[in-house]
Write a protein that holds these residues in place. Sequence first.
Motif, short mmCIF file in Angstrom:
data_model
loop_
_atom_site.label_atom_id
_atom_site.label_comp_id
_atom_site.label_asym_id
_atom_site.label_seq_id
_atom_site.Cartn_x
_atom_site.Cartn_y
_atom_site.Cartn_z
N ILE A 20 0.77 -1.19 0.09
CA ILE A 20 0.06 -0.12 0.02
C ILE A 20 0.84 1.34 -0.10
N ASN A 21 1.91 1.15 0.74
CA ASN A 21 2.83 2.41 0.80
C ASN A 21 4.09 2.01 0.13
N ARG A 22 3.95 1.60 -0.99
CA ARG A 22 5.17 1.47 -1.90
C ARG A 22 5.82 2.63 -2.44
N ARG A 23 6.47 3.38 -1.58
CA ARG A 23 7.02 4.82 -2.05
C ARG A 23 8.70 4.36 -2.25
N ARG A 24 9.26 5.50 -2.65
CA ARG A 24 10.68 5.21 -2.93
C ARG A 24 11.62 4.97 -1.77
N ARG A 25 11.24 5.51 -0.69
CA ARG A 25 12.25 5.07 0.41
C ARG A 25 11.47 4.17 1.57
N SER A 26 10.52 3.51 1.00
CA SER A 26 9.89 2.24 1.87
C SER A 26 10.72 1.28 2.20
N TYR A 27 11.88 1.36 1.44
CA TYR A 27 12.88 -0.02 1.82
C TYR A 27 13.66 0.35 3.27
N ILE A 28 13.45 1.48 3.73
CA ILE A 28 14.12 1.80 5.08
C ILE A 28 13.50 1.22 6.28
N PRO A 29 11.89 1.41 6.33
CA PRO A 29 11.37 0.55 7.37
C PRO A 29 11.54 -0.91 7.16
N ILE A 30 11.41 -1.41 5.94
CA ILE A 30 11.67 -2.67 5.55
C ILE A 30 12.85 -3.17 6.05
N LEU A 31 13.97 -2.70 5.80
CA LEU A 31 15.22 -3.18 6.40
C LEU A 31 15.47 -2.83 8.14
N CYS A 32 14.63 -2.09 8.43
CA CYS A 32 14.46 -1.80 9.94
C CYS A 32 13.79 -3.15 10.55
N VAL A 33 12.78 -3.56 10.00
CA VAL A 33 12.13 -4.79 10.46
C VAL A 33 13.11 -5.84 10.32
N ILE A 34 13.53 -6.15 9.19
CA ILE A 34 14.67 -7.09 9.18
C ILE A 34 15.77 -7.01 9.99
N GLY A 35 16.19 -5.83 10.27
CA GLY A 35 17.26 -5.50 11.31
C GLY A 35 16.77 -6.12 12.60
N MET A 36 15.67 -5.71 12.96
CA MET A 36 15.02 -6.01 14.47
C MET A 36 15.33 -7.53 14.57
N TYR A 37 14.59 -8.35 13.58
CA TYR A 37 14.85 -9.78 13.71
C TYR A 37 16.32 -10.19 13.59
N ALA A 38 17.01 -9.67 12.96
CA ALA A 38 18.47 -10.17 12.94
C ALA A 38 19.10 -9.90 14.42
N ALA A 39 18.45 -8.89 14.82
CA ALA A 39 19.13 -8.67 16.34
C ALA A 39 18.57 -9.70 17.25
N LEU A 40 17.29 -10.11 16.97
CA LEU A 40 16.78 -11.14 17.94
C LEU A 40 17.40 -12.40 17.60
N TYR A 41 18.00 -12.86 16.37
CA TYR A 41 18.54 -13.90 15.90
C TYR A 41 19.96 -14.06 16.67
N ILE A 42 20.66 -12.98 16.66
CA ILE A 42 22.01 -12.86 17.19
C ILE A 42 21.99 -12.96 18.81
N TRP A 43 20.81 -12.47 19.37
CA TRP A 43 20.63 -12.68 20.76
C TRP A 43 20.40 -14.09 21.05
N SER A 44 19.53 -14.90 20.13
CA SER A 44 19.22 -16.14 20.62
C SER A 44 20.66 -16.92 20.53
N LEU A 45 21.45 -16.56 19.67
CA LEU A 45 22.88 -17.38 19.68
C LEU A 45 23.72 -17.09 20.87
N THR A 46 23.31 -16.12 21.66
CA THR A 46 24.27 -15.77 22.86
C THR A 46 23.79 -16.09 24.12
N ILE A 47 22.65 -16.80 24.19
CA ILE A 47 22.14 -17.42 25.34
C ILE A 47 22.18 -18.89 25.31
#
Length: 327
Positions: free
Chosen positions: A300-327
């Motif tokens: 719906i919000n396919r704007r030029r810079r909508s890749y930024i929030p997409i990468l932010c979401v991926i970054g959040m889950y990447a952080a959760l992944y790294i956390w899971s490997l450290t415990i």
Amino acid sequence: MREERLTDFLHSRYGFLLMALLSAGGTAGAYLLRPAMALVAGWGPLASSPVTWFDGMPVASLCAGFGLNLFVAFTLIYINKHYNVLRSISLLFAGLFLVMETALPALTTHMSDGIFIAVVLLLALLPLYTAFQRPDRTQRVFISFCVVSAGALVDVTCAAYFPALFLGCFQMRCTTLRSMLAAMLGMLTPWWIAWGFGWLDLRAVRLPEFVSLFSVLDAMKLAQVLVYAATSLVLGIGFGMFNLLKIYSYNARTRAYNGFLTVLALTTVALMLLYYNRLVIYLPMLNVCTAIQMGHFFVINRRRRSYIPILCVIGMYAALYIWSLTI
């Protein structure tokens, strides 16, 4: 121009392929570096929990678990392609699903009840969608209920989604006396067949004895699972709220399709709250619903810079992944 290309790339098949490869790499890395936590097992009267299907065969369990996650991703793509749920050919939501699943390695590194339930529900969704405004297609209603009932023989959690299927029939505008009879027969048929062949001893049917999530995880792992679940839940609710007004403007068919997905999401959230000590089992289905809402929002919000929030979401889950490997 480069920003537009990056946004288009994330929505394309190549973006999906990249996310699938990242998911595969993350799953392999988690499998090699740190064994996955023990998942809470479900219960079914006919078969043992899917968690135990590959006991003593960790590689087979890894292949089955990740393979079913890929199957769910491709099924989501198929659903969108044939029923135009997102009103776009974007594959972003399927890639996000794989990224979300990989962030908690226990969901991809071995077979689990959760991914089994997600597969069952998506397979039940397909024939129900074809019955939209076709009350004469009672066979499709029968198949949907039959699939979920068969799944309940393996994990009784599937049976908790029967109310959602009945609501789905109303949303598909195919509710008649004949279709409701077909639904009831679909619920009974797998159990009748299992009993008739002697596979099911009704005298042995009992209430399931569930193992609490809180009794099998230490404090840090439990905190990580709860934060992960809360992240998917908040994102699903947040993006879903943003999508409501736009979905309301769609035609009746698309509203019905999206409405049924919302019912599945609400049912999943309700089960997580009611049976919070087993919330791991519901996470794959929650991720399916959240990924669809996120994909819909970014379409719906396919704007030029909508890749930024997409990468932010991926970054959040990447952080959760790294956390899971450290415990």
